[in-house]
Write a protein that holds these residues in place. Structure first.
Motif, PDB file in Angstrom:
ATOM      1  N   SER A 149       0.861  -1.178   0.000  1.00 45.26           N
ATOM      2  CA  SER A 149       0.000   0.000   0.000  1.00 45.26           C
ATOM      3  C   SER A 149       0.899   1.230   0.000  1.00 45.26           C
ATOM      4  O   SER A 149       2.052   1.165   0.426  1.00 45.26           O
ATOM      5  CB  SER A 149      -0.912   0.001   1.222  1.00 45.26           C
ATOM      6  N   ALA A 150       0.379   2.347  -0.466  1.00 47.05           N
ATOM      7  CA  ALA A 150       1.163   3.583  -0.542  1.00 47.05           C
ATOM      8  C   ALA A 150       0.202   4.756  -0.628  1.00 47.05           C
ATOM      9  O   ALA A 150      -1.013   4.578  -0.751  1.00 47.05           O
ATOM     10  CB  ALA A 150       2.104   3.552  -1.745  1.00 47.05           C
ATOM     11  N   SER A 151       0.746   5.963  -0.567  1.00 43.21           N
ATOM     12  CA  SER A 151      -0.096   7.162  -0.663  1.00 43.21           C
ATOM     13  C   SER A 151       0.717   8.317  -1.237  1.00 43.21           C
ATOM     14  O   SER A 151       1.949   8.317  -1.190  1.00 43.21           O
ATOM     15  CB  SER A 151      -0.672   7.543   0.710  1.00 43.21           C
ATOM     16  N   VAL A 152       0.013   9.303  -1.757  1.00 43.86           N
ATOM     17  CA  VAL A 152       0.652  10.485  -2.316  1.00 43.86           C
ATOM     18  C   VAL A 152       0.983  11.441  -1.176  1.00 43.86           C
ATOM     19  O   VAL A 152       0.127  11.720  -0.326  1.00 43.86           O
ATOM     20  CB  VAL A 152      -0.259  11.181  -3.340  1.00 43.86           C
ATOM     21  N   VAL A 153       2.202  11.936  -1.136  1.00 45.36           N
ATOM     22  CA  VAL A 153       2.625  12.851  -0.086  1.00 45.36           C
ATOM     23  C   VAL A 153       2.935  14.208  -0.711  1.00 45.36           C
ATOM     24  O   VAL A 153       3.484  14.293  -1.818  1.00 45.36           O
ATOM     25  CB  VAL A 153       3.839  12.293   0.681  1.00 45.36           C
ATOM     26  N   ARG A 154       2.562  15.252  -0.039  1.00 45.46           N
ATOM     27  CA  ARG A 154       2.727  16.616  -0.545  1.00 45.46           C
ATOM     28  C   ARG A 154       4.189  16.914  -0.834  1.00 45.46           C
ATOM     29  O   ARG A 154       5.069  16.682   0.003  1.00 45.46           O
ATOM     30  CB  ARG A 154       2.167  17.582   0.496  1.00 45.46           C
ATOM     31  N   SER A 155       4.445  17.461  -2.021  1.00 46.53           N
ATOM     32  CA  SER A 155       5.817  17.745  -2.440  1.00 46.53           C
ATOM     33  C   SER A 155       5.815  18.890  -3.435  1.00 46.53           C
ATOM     34  O   SER A 155       4.778  19.243  -4.001  1.00 46.53           O
ATOM     35  CB  SER A 155       6.449  16.503  -3.080  1.00 46.53           C
ATOM     36  N   ALA A 156       6.989  19.459  -3.659  1.00 43.17           N
ATOM     37  CA  ALA A 156       7.110  20.523  -4.649  1.00 43.17           C
ATOM     38  C   ALA A 156       6.951  19.979  -6.060  1.00 43.17           C
ATOM     39  O   ALA A 156       6.380  20.638  -6.932  1.00 43.17           O
ATOM     40  CB  ALA A 156       8.459  21.224  -4.498  1.00 43.17           C
ATOM     41  N   SER A 157       7.424  18.746  -6.285  1.00 40.72           N
ATOM     42  CA  SER A 157       7.330  18.162  -7.617  1.00 40.72           C
ATOM     43  C   SER A 157       5.923  17.680  -7.931  1.00 40.72           C
ATOM     44  O   SER A 157       5.532  17.610  -9.097  1.00 40.72           O
ATOM     45  CB  SER A 157       8.307  16.985  -7.738  1.00 40.72           C
ATOM     46  N   GLY A 158       5.159  17.322  -6.888  1.00 44.17           N
ATOM     47  CA  GLY A 158       3.816  16.789  -7.093  1.00 44.17           C
ATOM     48  C   GLY A 158       3.804  15.362  -7.596  1.00 44.17           C
ATOM     49  O   GLY A 158       2.765  14.869  -8.054  1.00 44.17           O
ATOM     50  N   LEU A 159       4.942  14.653  -7.479  1.00 39.14           N
ATOM     51  CA  LEU A 159       5.067  13.321  -8.072  1.00 39.14           C
ATOM     52  C   LEU A 159       5.495  12.246  -7.079  1.00 39.14           C
ATOM     53  O   LEU A 159       5.864  11.144  -7.499  1.00 39.14           O
ATOM     54  CB  LEU A 159       6.085  13.370  -9.220  1.00 39.14           C
ATOM     55  N   LEU A 160       5.448  12.515  -5.777  1.00 42.45           N
ATOM     56  CA  LEU A 160       6.009  11.586  -4.811  1.00 42.45           C
ATOM     57  C   LEU A 160       4.954  10.714  -4.134  1.00 42.45           C
ATOM     58  O   LEU A 160       3.907  11.192  -3.702  1.00 42.45           O
ATOM     59  CB  LEU A 160       6.796  12.339  -3.747  1.00 42.45           C
ATOM     60  N   VAL A 161       5.292   9.433  -4.017  1.00 40.83           N
ATOM     61  CA  VAL A 161       4.496   8.433  -3.307  1.00 40.83           C
ATOM     62  C   VAL A 161       5.343   7.925  -2.153  1.00 40.83           C
ATOM     63  O   VAL A 161       6.534   7.650  -2.321  1.00 40.83           O
ATOM     64  CB  VAL A 161       4.118   7.275  -4.251  1.00 40.83           C
ATOM     65  N   GLN A 244      -0.153  14.625  -7.837  1.00 41.97           N
ATOM     66  CA  GLN A 244      -0.726  15.445  -6.766  1.00 41.97           C
ATOM     67  C   GLN A 244      -1.886  16.288  -7.272  1.00 41.97           C
ATOM     68  O   GLN A 244      -2.902  16.445  -6.581  1.00 41.97           O
ATOM     69  CB  GLN A 244       0.377  16.330  -6.178  1.00 41.97           C
ATOM     70  N   ASP A 245      -1.789  16.826  -8.473  1.00 40.26           N
ATOM     71  CA  ASP A 245      -2.891  17.582  -9.056  1.00 40.26           C
ATOM     72  C   ASP A 245      -4.087  16.684  -9.344  1.00 40.26           C
ATOM     73  O   ASP A 245      -5.239  17.117  -9.273  1.00 40.26           O
ATOM     74  CB  ASP A 245      -2.438  18.257 -10.354  1.00 40.26           C
ATOM     75  N   ALA A 246      -3.818  15.428  -9.667  1.00 42.02           N
ATOM     76  CA  ALA A 246      -4.887  14.511 -10.049  1.00 42.02           C
ATOM     77  C   ALA A 246      -5.705  14.033  -8.857  1.00 42.02           C
ATOM     78  O   ALA A 246      -6.935  13.941  -8.940  1.00 42.02           O
ATOM     79  CB  ALA A 246      -4.304  13.309 -10.795  1.00 42.02           C
ATOM     80  N   VAL A 247      -5.046  13.722  -7.736  1.00 40.33           N
ATOM     81  CA  VAL A 247      -5.778  13.090  -6.616  1.00 40.33           C
ATOM     82  C   VAL A 247      -5.631  13.828  -5.292  1.00 40.33           C
ATOM     83  O   VAL A 247      -6.347  13.522  -4.332  1.00 40.33           O
ATOM     84  CB  VAL A 247      -5.335  11.621  -6.434  1.00 40.33           C
ATOM     85  N   GLY A 248      -4.703  14.780  -5.195  1.00 38.22           N
ATOM     86  CA  GLY A 248      -4.416  15.411  -3.911  1.00 38.22           C
ATOM     87  C   GLY A 248      -3.236  14.741  -3.241  1.00 38.22           C
ATOM     88  O   GLY A 248      -2.569  13.874  -3.826  1.00 38.22           O
ATOM     89  N   ALA A 249      -2.951  15.123  -1.986  1.00 40.37           N
ATOM     90  CA  ALA A 249      -1.798  14.575  -1.268  1.00 40.37           C
ATOM     91  C   ALA A 249      -1.977  14.792   0.220  1.00 40.37           C
ATOM     92  O   ALA A 249      -2.659  15.722   0.654  1.00 40.37           O
ATOM     93  CB  ALA A 249      -0.503  15.244  -1.745  1.00 40.37           C
ATOM     94  N   PHE A 250      -1.344  13.928   1.008  1.00 40.79           N
ATOM     95  CA  PHE A 250      -1.322  14.090   2.461  1.00 40.79           C
ATOM     96  C   PHE A 250      -0.178  15.033   2.850  1.00 40.79           C
ATOM     97  O   PHE A 250       0.903  14.988   2.250  1.00 40.79           O
ATOM     98  CB  PHE A 250      -1.120  12.753   3.166  1.00 40.79           C
ATOM     99  N   THR A 251      -0.417  15.866   3.848  1.00 40.41           N
ATOM    100  CA  THR A 251       0.635  16.737   4.371  1.00 40.41           C
ATOM    101  C   THR A 251       1.510  15.949   5.331  1.00 40.41           C
ATOM    102  O   THR A 251       1.007  15.391   6.311  1.00 40.41           O
ATOM    103  CB  THR A 251       0.035  17.946   5.104  1.00 40.41           C
ATOM    104  N   PRO A 252       2.815  15.844   5.080  1.00 35.99           N
ATOM    105  CA  PRO A 252       3.683  15.113   6.004  1.00 35.99           C
ATOM    106  C   PRO A 252       3.843  15.866   7.315  1.00 35.99           C
ATOM    107  O   PRO A 252       3.902  17.095   7.324  1.00 35.99           O
ATOM    108  CB  PRO A 252       5.012  15.033   5.246  1.00 35.99           C
ATOM    109  N   MET A 253       3.906  15.125   8.420  1.00 36.56           N
ATOM    110  CA  MET A 253       4.155  15.732   9.727  1.00 36.56           C
ATOM    111  C   MET A 253       5.484  15.211  10.249  1.00 36.56           C
ATOM    112  O   MET A 253       5.652  14.005  10.474  1.00 36.56           O
ATOM    113  CB  MET A 253       3.044  15.406  10.716  1.00 36.56           C
ATOM    114  N   LEU A 254       6.443  16.111  10.443  1.00 32.36           N
ATOM    115  CA  LEU A 254       7.725  15.729  11.020  1.00 32.36           C
ATOM    116  C   LEU A 254       7.509  15.366  12.476  1.00 32.36           C
ATOM    117  O   LEU A 254       6.996  16.162  13.261  1.00 32.36           O
ATOM    118  CB  LEU A 254       8.721  16.876  10.886  1.00 32.36           C
ATOM    119  N   ASN A 255       7.905  14.146  12.856  1.00 32.16           N
ATOM    120  CA  ASN A 255       7.639  13.667  14.218  1.00 32.16           C
ATOM    121  C   ASN A 255       8.509  12.467  14.515  1.00 32.16           C
ATOM    122  O   ASN A 255       9.071  11.842  13.619  1.00 32.16           O
ATOM    123  CB  ASN A 255       6.161  13.313  14.373  1.00 32.16           C
ATOM    124  N   ARG A 256       8.585  12.128  15.808  1.00 33.26           N
ATOM    125  CA  ARG A 256       9.299  10.928  16.236  1.00 33.26           C
ATOM    126  C   ARG A 256       8.411  10.028  17.088  1.00 33.26           C
ATOM    127  O   ARG A 256       8.902   9.249  17.888  1.00 33.26           O
ATOM    128  CB  ARG A 256      10.559  11.293  17.016  1.00 33.26           C
TER     129      ARG A 256
END
Length: 495
Positions: A149-161, A244-256
């Protein structure tokens, strides 16, 4: 690794168990000349440098798109999930038709089954979380068709999973070196029961161009495949627009890590085992706590059970093969805090799931290479105070406004307030703080891009001319401009 090679993997793990009896697994030593990463050095961000990231060879996205026909998708097995605590028993390895793993009292998902999961309502295009999540197909290092499983993550390129590292790289049994998986194809909102292509792949098939993993992840069976480094990014090729334009993306949260209520979505599946055959999108609600370290010792010591920064665990959702790399999202905000990485084997009682967090070190190493134009940590603070002088012995309010710019949210952000000599802080609103005289050490629960957090402190003025009240916010090495991490405002005192 595929389910079809599970027996080989178990034999490998048993051999490792016998060889390392009494030894606790530790993260790999840093390469020469590279400072060690200290994921537990601070409750929030730190100045620790990241690991580097390894990248796969450049791939041909269109080739993967052509390769993953519906027939090959149907035949793909689920990637083998690392185990949170290796245990070997006939019950754990037996194929059973109806696993009993999450007690009724621990099932938080409405309509949950015995593993804590429930089916996502179709069509999957109707909800952001379902649309952004998808099934990741690939040819593993043994040359077999697998899926995660995977998901789209918010990025400047708009192409990251984003997915788990064991979904992109592994060490085949009998090999001394790891290998990259190939022919990655991501299908957002995949519906394996649809009759036609448009409903099965409503946003199309996106072929992978390149993958990245932290260089601390070696893929060694029984070792760091169950680790704080089990995280990966895949860049997909463009269609007429970005993913990212096609489906949207999740905002990454920096955390530990930490305690959260999360929802996780993905495609758990064992071929022929409905509803876990990979054709349905399922979801689960869980409460998290810090995961514990991994040991291969037959007797688990207190040290081996110590909480391990960088990993989250829930007892409310039991993993199932194929859900590797599925997103863990903070319920309410939708921030992506981690990806499913490990857990107990399918069918074991009292099951659990473990996720690798998006820490500044591991995730930072990935995005520095995969998305060099992206800004992921740009925290700032700005102070404001009273317009009129304050009489000695009276209190005045000062405000520290903490903001995040860029692509990521930040969890547990440290902020320090320092009042001038001769004054004292009598209280701070807006965060949890420890006050000592004229200093307050605070932790903000979360800061989101475009949503500032304000801390208001009461400063009791003493005799004299006053002085500057200072605020400092701590960000990571990903912050390109540290100058705005400190701000001051002068507290005027009436003489």
């Amino acid at each position: 690794m595929s389910n079809r090679s599970g027996d080989t993997v178990r034999r490998t793990l048993v051999t490792t168990l016998a060889a390392l009896a009494g030894a606790t697994l530790a993260p790999p030593a840093p390469a020469a000349g590279r400072p060690p990463v200290q994921p537990g050095a601070a409750p929030g961000h730190s100045a620790a440098r990241p690991l580097d990231a390894d990248s796969s060879p450049i791939m041909r996205p269109k080739r993967a798109v052509r390769y993953w026909t519906p027939d090959r998708q149907d035949a793909a097995g689920p990637a083998h999930l690392p185990r949170a605590v290796p245990q070997f028993s006939p019950v754990a390895s037996a194929r059973i038709a109806r696993p009993l793993s999450v007690p009724t009292a621990k099932r938080l998902t409405p309509g949950a089954d015995d593993n804590g999961y429930a089916r996502v309502e179709r069509p999957y295009t109707g909800r952001d979380q379902s649309r952004v999540t998808g099934r990741l197909f690939f040819v593993n290092s043994l040359g077999q068709g697998d899926s995660c499983s995977a998901s789209v993550v918010r990025s400047a390129s708009g192409l990251l999973v984003v997915t788990a590292a064991h979904c992109v790289y592994s060490v085949p049994p009998g090999s001394a070196a790891g290998r990259w998986h190939t022919n990655f194809a991501f299908v957002p909102a995949y519906d394996g029961r649809a009759d036609d292509a448009r409903r099965r792949e409503p946003y199309g098939r996106w072929g992978g161009r390149q993958a990245w993993k932290p260089d601390g992840y070696t893929g060694i069976s029984g070792g760091d495949w169950n680790s704080v480094y089990d995280l990966a990014l895949i860049e997909v090729g463009r269609h007429k627009r970005t993913l990212q334009d096609a489906v949207g993306a999740f905002t990454p949260m920096l955390n530990r890590g930490g305690r959260h209520i999360i929802t996780t979505t993905g495609y758990p599946g064992l071929l022929g085992m409905t509803p876990y055959d990979g054709r349905d999108q399922l979801w689960c609600v869980g409460r998290t706590h810090q995961a514990h370290s991994v040991t291969l010792a037959p007797i688990v010591t207190a040290a081996a059970q110590a909480p391990q920064p960088g990993r989250l665990e829930t007892d409310n959702c039991h993993l199932h093969k194929g859900h590797s790399g599925g997103p863990w999202l903070v319920r309410g905000t939708g921030d992506l805090i981690g990806v499913l990485s490990a857990g107990k084997d399918d069918g074991e009682p009292e099951g659990n799931s473990v996720a690798t967090t998006l820490s500044p070190e591991s995730y930072g190493a990935l995005v520095r290479q995969a998305d060099p134009d992206g800004v992921y940590d740009a925290l700032s603070v700005k102070m404001s105070g009273p317009d009129q002088p304050v009489r000695p012995g009276r209190s005045a309010a000062v405000t520290a406004t903490v903001a995040a710019r860029g692509l990521a949210s930040s969890n547990r952000v440290p902020v320090t307030l320092i009042a001038p000599p001769g004054t004292s802080l009598s209280g701070v609103d807006g965060a949890r703080c420890h006050l000592a005289g004229r200093r307050a050490d605070c932790t903000i629960g979360a800061v989101h891009p475009g949503t500032p957090v304000r801390l208001t402190a009461r400063v009791k003025a003493g005799p004299g001319r006053g002085g500057p009240v200072e605020a400092r916010v701590t960000s990571s090495f990903l912050d390109p401009a540290q100058r705005d991490n400190t701000s001051t405002v002068r507290l005027p005192v009436r003489r």
